[in-house]
Scaffold this active site. Structure first.
Site, PDB file in Angstrom:
ATOM      1  N   GLY A  25       0.785  -1.222   0.000  1.00 47.27           N
ATOM      2  CA  GLY A  25       0.000   0.000   0.000  1.00 47.27           C
ATOM      3  C   GLY A  25       0.816   1.270   0.000  1.00 47.27           C
ATOM      4  N   ASP A  27       2.930   4.510  -1.034  1.00 44.43           N
ATOM      5  CA  ASP A  27       2.985   5.413  -2.182  1.00 44.43           C
ATOM      6  C   ASP A  27       3.694   6.693  -1.778  1.00 44.43           C
ATOM      7  OD1 ASP A  27       0.989   7.372  -1.159  1.00 44.43           O
ATOM      8  OD2 ASP A  27      -0.457   5.762  -1.468  1.00 44.43           O
ATOM      9  N   LYS A 219      -0.910  -0.879 -12.541  1.00 45.59           N
ATOM     10  CA  LYS A 219      -0.708   0.510 -12.108  1.00 45.59           C
ATOM     11  C   LYS A 219       0.519   0.608 -11.221  1.00 45.59           C
ATOM     12  CE  LYS A 219      -3.551   2.663  -9.165  1.00 45.59           C
ATOM     13  NZ  LYS A 219      -4.883   3.124  -8.738  1.00 45.59           N
ATOM     14  N   LYS A 221       2.746   3.269  -8.591  1.00 46.02           N
ATOM     15  CA  LYS A 221       2.797   4.494  -7.816  1.00 46.02           C
ATOM     16  C   LYS A 221       4.019   5.305  -8.257  1.00 46.02           C
ATOM     17  CE  LYS A 221      -0.714   3.393  -5.202  1.00 46.02           C
ATOM     18  NZ  LYS A 221      -1.953   4.179  -5.117  1.00 46.02           N
ATOM     19  N   ASP A 249       0.009   6.619 -10.629  1.00 49.16           N
ATOM     20  CA  ASP A 249      -0.761   7.245  -9.558  1.00 49.16           C
ATOM     21  C   ASP A 249       0.177   8.037  -8.666  1.00 49.16           C
ATOM     22  OD1 ASP A 249      -2.439   7.898  -7.476  1.00 49.16           O
ATOM     23  OD2 ASP A 249      -3.028   5.840  -6.998  1.00 49.16           O
ATOM     24  N   GLU A 275      -3.187   9.377 -12.174  1.00 49.00           N
ATOM     25  CA  GLU A 275      -4.224   9.404 -11.148  1.00 49.00           C
ATOM     26  C   GLU A 275      -3.813  10.354 -10.022  1.00 49.00           C
ATOM     27  OE1 GLU A 275      -6.091   6.064  -8.106  1.00 49.00           O
ATOM     28  OE2 GLU A 275      -5.430   5.491 -10.121  1.00 49.00           O
ATOM     29  N   GLU A 301     -10.819   8.955  -5.725  1.00 50.96           N
ATOM     30  CA  GLU A 301     -10.863   8.184  -4.490  1.00 50.96           C
ATOM     31  C   GLU A 301     -10.905   9.067  -3.246  1.00 50.96           C
ATOM     32  OE1 GLU A 301      -6.899   6.420  -2.926  1.00 50.96           O
ATOM     33  OE2 GLU A 301      -6.633   6.506  -5.099  1.00 50.96           O
ATOM     34  N   ASP A 324     -15.281   5.788  -5.043  1.00 47.81           N
ATOM     35  CA  ASP A 324     -14.816   4.990  -3.919  1.00 47.81           C
ATOM     36  C   ASP A 324     -16.042   4.633  -3.092  1.00 47.81           C
ATOM     37  OD1 ASP A 324     -13.919   4.687  -0.985  1.00 47.81           O
ATOM     38  OD2 ASP A 324     -12.013   4.573  -2.066  1.00 47.81           O
ATOM     39  N   HIS A 351     -11.980   3.059  -7.687  1.00 49.70           N
ATOM     40  CA  HIS A 351     -10.858   2.809  -6.800  1.00 49.70           C
ATOM     41  C   HIS A 351     -11.200   1.635  -5.892  1.00 49.70           C
ATOM     42  CE1 HIS A 351      -9.001   3.597  -2.718  1.00 49.70           C
ATOM     43  NE2 HIS A 351      -7.942   3.462  -3.473  1.00 49.70           N
ATOM     44  N   GLU A 382     -10.285  -1.463 -10.106  1.00 50.23           N
ATOM     45  CA  GLU A 382      -8.986  -1.745  -9.500  1.00 50.23           C
ATOM     46  C   GLU A 382      -9.065  -3.024  -8.662  1.00 50.23           C
ATOM     47  OE1 GLU A 382      -5.445   0.622  -7.096  1.00 50.23           O
ATOM     48  OE2 GLU A 382      -7.509   1.342  -6.952  1.00 50.23           O
TER      49      GLU A 382
END
Length: 447
Positions: A25, A27, A219, A221, A249, A275, A301, A324, A351, A382
């Site tokens: 997770g 980013d 995708k 980051k 993103d 994104e 999102e 979202d 998202h 996603e």
């Protein structure tokens, strides 16, 4: 409905997963997230409970849980909402308390809390009907669907009459699209290879695995370091080849000029979209990014409500709308956003990831295909392959497509053992991570 068929209790759990330990997770703006959920259960007198959640990334999950609890007086003792009229009334009551609304208005923690409760009510209503939420929604008449939407602040861009026309135009093909959806599933893309904390070898390995698994889009980051992003894009492009889309993103990392410069530099690697290039509240900034460089723009999102989505569409600021399931005020407000996107002809690419977001948002995208836009062209949901094993009815993705859920409800029910193990701060997963006792003998709790 029987007099005793009421909501008898609202239960909230602070559930957190230590995903920061593996950098899952991660980013450019969120380097160490612990994926978490303020998880709500609505108990009823005459049937199964309803389940909903707010997704957070750790600290502040207790704030979300407290916000959800503050809404209990509007829910407990209420007749179980099983009709469109009752679900519309619940949405109105949860979002129009003037003193709680003052904290937004209609955005932020209170709007998300309302969304968790509203989604739990939809889970409960669909379960009573014996249908998954996407099918429950798609069985409502156009008139019932329009009645669910709060059109205040929208009518300059979308009137109830226009919304009704969109839904009526889609109605004749509902049965055929439902059958196709059940047979083929809904297109997905995966972010699993692209977390910023992953090293190059892991990125390449996971990108190749994604293509082998049938995904036509991945995708990455971006946004921390331009040289690193060039290298990672080159590695990813070499790994997947020219025929697979690579979205990128930035997670709101840049100002407008920086976003334009950065994406101009990455454009040779053919990114499918950029994104969240800048603040989710900056409508004109997104429009400037879209016009200032060649890569398409996606966002949503962190967009607070239907009003900001309206402005993004009015300003021609986005090429893809990313709803979202747990950011805005539940199914009702997301229905408004789906209708706005259909009015402006902009594809919706939801998202997901997080805790339970894939489980929830698949229903909204599938309903959109069946009953609103009537299309999945240039649309994908996603997908992130973690934490699904904590849900009783987890998503199923095969050959790059979401299989249509068949279990009644919103797919939001977490396994009781997972809730107990990951409850913060006293569940065993978190007790095991507490530091030794301090010199004063007091147990320190991780922040």
């Amino acid at each position: 409905m029987a007099v005793t068929d009421t909501v008898t209790g609202l239960e909230v759990h602070d559930v957190r997963f230590p995903t920061s330990e593996q950098l899952d997770g991660s980013d450019a703006m969120n380097p160490d997230p612990d994926y978490s959920a303020a998880y709500v259960v609505l108990h009823s007198a005459g049937g199964p409970p309803g389940h909903g959640l707010c997704f957070t990334i750790g600290r502040g999950n207790d704030v979300m849980a407290a916000a959800i609890r503050s809404l209990a007086p509007y829910v407990v003792g209420r007749p179980v909402p099983v009709t469109a009229a009752a679900l519309a009334a619940l949405h109105h009551d949860l979002t129009h308390d003037s003193q709680l609304r003052w904290l937004g208005p209609e955005k932020g923690v209170m709007q998300m809390a309302a969304g968790a409760v509203i989604n739990a009510a939809w889970d409960l209503a669909a379960a009573r009907a014996g249908l998954p939420v996407w099918e429950f929604l798609a069985a409502l008449t156009p008139e019932e669907l329009v009645s669910l939407v709060d059109f205040r602040y929208l009518s300059d861009a979308l009137t109830p009459h226009e919304a009704l026309a969109i839904l009526r135009a889609a109605a004749p093909g509902r049965a055929e699209r439902t059958a196709r959806l059940k047979a083929e599933g809904y297109p997905a893309y995966t972010t699993s290879p692209g977390w910023l904390g992953y090293d190059d070898s892991k990125l390449v390995r996971l990108a190749k695995e994604a293509v082998a698994d049938g995904f036509g889009q991945i995708k990455l980051k971006v946004g921390a370091d331009l040289d690193d992003d060039r290298r990672r894009m080159r590695l990813a492009r070499d790994a997947v080849g020219p025929g697979v889309r690579i979205a990128v993103d930035a997670n709101q990392r840049w100002g407008v000029a920086e976003a334009v410069r950065w994406m101009t530099e990455l454009a040779p690697y053919a990114p499918h979209w950029i994104e969240e290039p800048t603040s989710p509240d900056d409508v004109l900034g997104h429009a400037a990014v879209r016009s200032g460089q060649p890569v398409k723009v996606a966002t949503g999102e962190h967009v607070a409500n239907r009003v900001v989505f309206k402005q993004l569409l009015q300003a021609g600021a986005v090429d893809f709308v990313q709803i979202d399931a747990a950011r805005v005020a539940g199914v009702n407000e997301n229905l408004a956003i789906l209708l706005l996107a259909a009015k402006y002809g902009v594809p919706v690419c939801p998202h997901a990831g997080g805790v339970g977001l894939c489980e929830l948002v698949q229903h909204l995208a599938m309903f959109d295909y069946v009953a609103v836009s009537g299309s999945w062209e240039d649309r994908v949901i996603e997908y992130v392959d973690h934490l699904h094993d904590h849900f009783s009815d987890p998503v199923v993705v095969e050959r790059g497509r979401y299989r249509a859920p068949t279990a009644p409800g919103f797919s939001a029910r977490m396994k009781p053992a997972s809730v107990a193990a990951h409850r913060f701060p006293d569940g065993p997963v978190w007790r095991a991570r507490q530091p030794p006792q301090s010199r004063h003998g007091e147990q320190e709790v991780p922040a």
